[in-house]
Design a protein around this motif. Structure first.
Motif, short mmCIF file in Angstrom:
data_model
loop_
_atom_site.label_atom_id
_atom_site.label_comp_id
_atom_site.label_asym_id
_atom_site.label_seq_id
_atom_site.Cartn_x
_atom_site.Cartn_y
_atom_site.Cartn_z
N ARG A 38 0.89 -1.30 0.07
CA ARG A 38 -0.17 -0.01 0.20
C ARG A 38 0.73 1.22 -0.06
O ARG A 38 0.52 2.22 -0.61
CB ARG A 38 -1.00 -0.17 1.31
CG ARG A 38 -2.10 -1.04 1.05
CD ARG A 38 -2.83 -1.02 2.36
NE ARG A 38 -3.97 -1.87 2.29
CZ ARG A 38 -4.64 -2.29 3.33
NH1 ARG A 38 -4.58 -2.03 4.68
NH2 ARG A 38 -5.86 -2.95 3.07
N GLY A 41 1.89 1.79 -3.39
CA GLY A 41 0.94 2.48 -4.21
C GLY A 41 0.61 3.94 -4.06
O GLY A 41 0.28 4.67 -4.72
N ASP A 45 0.81 7.04 -6.52
CA ASP A 45 -0.20 7.91 -6.81
C ASP A 45 0.31 9.21 -6.57
O ASP A 45 -0.22 10.22 -7.19
CB ASP A 45 -1.40 7.76 -5.68
CG ASP A 45 -2.03 6.32 -5.98
OD1 ASP A 45 -1.78 5.70 -7.00
OD2 ASP A 45 -2.87 5.83 -5.08
N GLU A 136 -4.71 2.81 3.93
CA GLU A 136 -5.87 1.86 3.59
C GLU A 136 -6.61 2.84 2.11
O GLU A 136 -7.36 1.84 1.31
CB GLU A 136 -6.80 2.20 4.61
CG GLU A 136 -6.50 0.99 5.61
CD GLU A 136 -7.22 1.17 6.95
OE1 GLU A 136 -8.17 1.76 6.97
OE2 GLU A 136 -7.00 0.23 7.79
N SER A 137 -6.34 3.85 2.14
CA SER A 137 -6.80 4.73 1.18
C SER A 137 -6.02 4.41 -0.38
O SER A 137 -6.62 4.84 -1.32
CB SER A 137 -6.73 6.29 1.21
OG SER A 137 -5.48 6.68 1.26
N SER A 139 -4.16 2.13 -3.31
CA SER A 139 -4.30 0.96 -3.95
C SER A 139 -2.79 0.20 -3.97
O SER A 139 -1.82 0.86 -4.25
CB SER A 139 -4.67 1.10 -5.53
OG SER A 139 -5.85 1.53 -5.58
N ASP A 142 1.30 -4.74 -5.70
CA ASP A 142 1.69 -6.16 -5.21
C ASP A 142 2.92 -6.38 -5.67
O ASP A 142 3.49 -6.91 -4.75
CB ASP A 142 0.54 -6.97 -5.84
CG ASP A 142 -0.82 -6.90 -5.24
OD1 ASP A 142 -1.00 -6.32 -3.79
OD2 ASP A 142 -1.74 -6.86 -5.87
#
Length: 496
Positions: A38, A41, A45, A136-137, A139, A142
């Motif tokens: 996360r 990610g 972002d 948690e917000s 994406s 992986d």
């Protein structure tokens, strides 16, 4: 040899085993894998691309590992920073590295944010709970971003003892191979091991020999944000610590802690000492008190960090820092000439552990790495069997009336005195001799000794030109974040 692969690899093999533990909180490998994905990610972002630098100002908390491996997973370069830096220092590190993002622990947010603001970098304050919501917000990313072995993974700033701090570029291969040696040849780690995580993770010693070694082997790292001897003994007992790594100061504090016999440390099987010279007497006393072998090693930020180490297989030699690790060569040189065994010279290192160079400093890189050899600035000697013995730094040599005095030798004698807790031998300008030998000494709690007592004690054990004519008792000695004594900050009292 992408370091970021260590987390998902261990998560697949040991999903529910504890990866990190702090106080009563445990983070499993499954959770570390999820959160670092996360984090990667989140960085993606925010526009972080492979090769971009991301700075960390975090103590030894689980969030350090999450951000560290998240940056690597995104293909970024980690710039670890001491959380205690002031805004002026933060500004320097961010500008020098070109980091546009900084993740800082909430306790140090004011200084971090002020420095980041001046550098034009984005500062994210890390608070438990709020940081979880932020992750948690995002994406998850992986699969780790592909990086080559010689791509930079970490820009690790040196302590700046020879000027402004310089960023050592450590590659994925540098760190991964050093980590593999710590896991296999040094500690022989398994997933059943529990490693004491008291070394600062922003330092190479802590990163390689505790964090990366634990994650690569599936072991548990029990995190200690700030070292306290009584608390450390409690952790050794309650968490069943099997592997301990620390600087000499830490070993001394554990030895002097009242009531240490009341703690169960029987599961401790191996200890590693580095970061500064470990007095032989402290090594012997610790092994006797804790019933555990202590292996002293040698390294520096520019070598990822391990260069040499005593091993149980080869047979430890107390007082030495052991033999070169596999794949690494060490030689001792004087004016470019390799000296015979037993002679003192500058230590030079060659191998897979040597940094790519200093970040954006080609001239200083060329001055330090010559013909593939990294010239450390440290003085030492190799014995007939290839064991390395540290004498001191080139700049630390005291030249008294034309005679070389190596501080390490005199300090070892001082540490043998039963009243001495800490000692530092420094050169003091002298109009006649050029330099005089001085010694700042901290006494053990409840111990009594005068400066004259200590002067006479050393005088009886070294050549006449070596013993310190100037000795003073101090309440404490200045130390850096890893516990290393900062000799440049030691000033003799007036009139001494």
């Amino acid at each position: 040899m992408n370091l970021a692969h260590h987390v998902p690899d261990s998560a697949r093999t040991y999903p529910d085993r504890p990866a990190l533990r702090i106080e009563d909180t445990t983070v499993s490998y499954r959770a570390l894998d999820r959160d670092s994905a996360r984090m990667a990610g989140l960085l993606r972002d925010r526009g972080v691309k492979p090769g971009d630098r991301v700075a960390l100002m975090l103590p030894n908390v689980p969030e350090f590992a999450v951000v560290y491996y998240g940056v690597l997973r995104a293909g970024g370069i980690v710039v670890p920073m001491n959380p205690l830096l002031k805004s002026r220092e933060v500004l320097y590190y961010l500008r020098d590295s070109g980091a546009r993002s900084l993740f800082a622990w909430h306790d140090f947010a004011d200084q971090a944010s002020a420095g980041a603001g001046q550098a034009g970098a984005e500062a994210t304050v890390v608070r438990p709970g709020a940081f979880d919501e932020l992750l948690e917000s995002a994406s998850p990313l992986d699969e780790p971003t592909d990086r080559h072995d010689d791509d930079t993974a970490v820009v690790l700033y040196t302590s700046g003892t020879t000027g402004q701090p310089k960023g050592a570029e450590l590659t994925h291969a540098n760190l991964a191979r050093n980590c593999d040696i710590a896991v296999g040849g040094l500690f022989r780690l398994t997933a059943d091991d529990v490693i004491f995580g008291g070394l600062p993770l922003f330092h190479a010693f802590g990163q390689t020999c505790t964090l990366n070694a634990a994650v690569a082997s599936g072991a548990c790292l029990t995190l200690v944000p700030r070292f306290d001897a009584a608390q450390a003994l409690g952790i050794l007992d309650a968490h069943g610590v099997t592997v301990f790594a620390g600087v000499p100061t830490v070993y001394g504090r554990l030895l002097r802690q009242p009531g240490k016999e009341e703690y169960d440390t029987s599961r401790l099987r191996v200890c590693l000492a580095g970061g500064a010279e470990l007095p032989v007497q402290v090594l012997y006393d610790f092994q006797t008190a804790f019933g555990c072998v202590v292996l002293e090693g040698y390294g520096l930020s520019e070598t990822s960090p391990v260069v040499c180490v005593n091993t149980q297989q080869a047979g430890p030699r107390p007082g030495s820092v052991g033999i070169p690790i596999p794949g690494v060569r060490v030689r001792v040189v004087d004016d470019g000439r390799e000296v015979p065994p037993g002679e003192t010279g500058e230590i030079a290192v060659r191998g897979h552990n040597v940094m790519k160079g200093y970040w954006q400093r080609p001239e200083e890189t060329a001055a330090t790495i010559r013909d593939g050899w990294l010239y450390t600035g440290d003085l030492g000697r190799l014995d007939q069997d290839g064991y390395l013995w540290i004498v001191g730094r080139k700049k630390d040599v005291i030249i008294r009336g034309g005679y070389n005095v190596y501080p390490r030798e005199v300090e070892d004698v001082l540490y043998g005195h039963p009243a001495v807790a800490d000692a530092a031998v420094v050169g003091i300008p002298d109009p006649d001799l050029g330099e005089e030998v001085g010694a700042a000494v901290v006494l053990r709690p409840g111990a009594h000794a005068t400066a004259e007592d200590l002067r006479a004690y050393v005088k009886g054990q070294v050549a006449a030109y070596k013993y310190p004519r100037k000795v003073w008792i101090a309440d404490s000695l200045p130390k850096g974040p890893t516990g290393k004594i900062l000799k440049k900050e030691i000033v003799p009292p007036a009139g001494r």
